[in-house]
Design an enzyme around this catalytic site. Structure first.
Site, PDB file in Angstrom:
ATOM      1  N   ALA A 114       0.850  -1.076  -0.106  1.00  0.00           N
ATOM      2  CA  ALA A 114       0.012   0.146   0.174  1.00  0.00           C
ATOM      3  C   ALA A 114       0.946   1.121  -0.036  1.00  0.00           C
ATOM      4  O   ALA A 114       2.113   1.157   0.350  1.00  0.00           O
ATOM      5  CB  ALA A 114      -0.920  -0.094   1.183  1.00  0.00           C
TER       6      ALA A 114
ATOM      7  N   GLY B  78       0.200  -4.936   0.933  1.00  0.00           N
ATOM      8  CA  GLY B  78      -0.833  -4.945   0.163  1.00  0.00           C
ATOM      9  C   GLY B  78      -0.847  -5.849  -1.334  1.00  0.00           C
ATOM     10  O   GLY B  78      -1.832  -6.404  -1.655  1.00  0.00           O
TER      11      GLY B  78
ATOM     12  N   GLU C  68      -0.973  -9.331  -0.185  1.00  0.00           N
ATOM     13  CA  GLU C  68      -2.719  -9.482   0.249  1.00  0.00           C
ATOM     14  C   GLU C  68      -3.420  -9.723  -1.215  1.00  0.00           C
ATOM     15  O   GLU C  68      -4.574 -10.621  -1.226  1.00  0.00           O
ATOM     16  CB  GLU C  68      -2.911  -8.478   0.926  1.00  0.00           C
ATOM     17  CG  GLU C  68      -2.406  -8.572   2.418  1.00  0.00           C
ATOM     18  CD  GLU C  68      -2.449  -7.306   3.314  1.00  0.00           C
ATOM     19  OE1 GLU C  68      -3.102  -7.376   4.492  1.00  0.00           O
ATOM     20  OE2 GLU C  68      -2.462  -6.187   2.658  1.00  0.00           O
TER      21      GLU C  68
ATOM     22  N   GLU D 270       4.278  -5.165   7.732  1.00  0.00           N
ATOM     23  CA  GLU D 270       3.778  -4.107   8.461  1.00  0.00           C
ATOM     24  C   GLU D 270       4.208  -3.945   9.602  1.00  0.00           C
ATOM     25  O   GLU D 270       4.065  -2.619   9.943  1.00  0.00           O
ATOM     26  CB  GLU D 270       2.238  -4.568   8.221  1.00  0.00           C
ATOM     27  CG  GLU D 270       1.458  -4.401   6.825  1.00  0.00           C
ATOM     28  CD  GLU D 270       1.486  -5.665   6.092  1.00  0.00           C
ATOM     29  OE1 GLU D 270       0.988  -5.745   5.175  1.00  0.00           O
ATOM     30  OE2 GLU D 270       2.327  -6.462   6.538  1.00  0.00           O
TER      31      GLU D 270
END
Length: 261
Positions: free
Chosen positions: A66, A111, A114, A134
């Protein structure tokens, strides 16, 4: 529809969706997630598309994560909203009636990992790298990583990877079951398209129902799951695809193709 951060191309019965922010290593900001959401809606409504490939632009990254520059100043409510946005888009991919293949060409971190896990199948380049880093940034995975990783590789391995923020290579990802296969970088898209075309050549309603049976069944106990399968299996006998294919089999002739109904 024109998109700024996502490319959408059709090749016969296949849709290729490319996250197209190579200068930012295809990092997912809000605009990119919203565009991806619209692309998936477009794919869902296109009856010609029977399989989907998601990949990243350039050679370095599938999706490096992200967009940290967007996230760093979010407050609690904004952070939660950003997580919900990503989760909603990835859940839409996961529940899309059409099979989705992630062609992972480089970094799939945070992300990006994911996103790959929301796809049905993952094919990785030998240069691919996976991880959930993260906790090095003071946050948890927020787009389904704590849930899908544990379901794919087991709770113990998922906890190790998430707690340590360790990045793993494609071979280790294959060993632990995070990816389906590893191929040479130059062969990645050809392999993904070959598999997508193989899937697209089968009865589309049956493929859709298989995905539905697996996804629903994995969320419940085995007895309920078997009941779900029985219900879905029976539904197949209402389709022309089943009638045509079984008749051709019994008559020992080649089926010309499925009607996609």
């Amino acid at each position: 529809m024109e998109y700024k951060n996502v490319l959408f191309e059709k090749e016969g019965k296949i849709a290729v969706v490319t996250i197209n922010r190579p200068k930012a290593l295809n990092a997912l900001n809000s605009d990119t997630l919203k565009e991806l959401d619209k692309v998936i809606d477009e794919v869902a409504s296109d009856n010609e598309v029977l399989a989907v490939i998601i990949t990243g632009a350039g050679e370095k990254a599938f999706v490096a994560g992200a967009d940290i520059s967007e996230m760093k100043d979010l407050n609690v409510l904004e952070g939660r909203a950003f997580g919900i946005l990503g989760n909603n888009v990835f859940r839409k991919i996961e529940t899309l009636e059409k099979p989705v293949i992630a062609a992972v060409n480089g970094f799939a971190l945070g992300g990006g990992c994911e996103l790959s896990m929301s796809c049905d199948i993952r094919i990785a380049s030998e240069k691919a790298k996976f991880g959930q880093p993260e906790v090095t940034l003071g946050i948890t995975p927020g787009f389904g990583g704590t849930q899908r990783l544990a379901r794919l590789v087991g709770m113990g391995m998922a906890k190790e990877l998430i707690f340590s923020a360790r990045t793993i290579n494609a071979e280790e990802a294959l060993r632990i079951g995070l990816v389906n296969r590893v191929v040479a970088p130059e062969a990645l898209m050809d392999e993904a398209k070959k598999l997508a075309n193989t899937i697209a050549s089968n009865a589309p309603i049956a493929v859709k129902l298989c995905k539905q049976a697996i996804n629903r069944g994995m969320q419940v106990d085995i007895d309920t799951a078997i009941s779900i399968e029985a219900e879905i299996f029976g539904e197949c006998f209402s389709t022309e695809d089943q009638t045509d294919a079984m008749t051709a089999f019994v008559e020992k002739r080649k089926l010309e193709g499925f009607k996609n109904r």
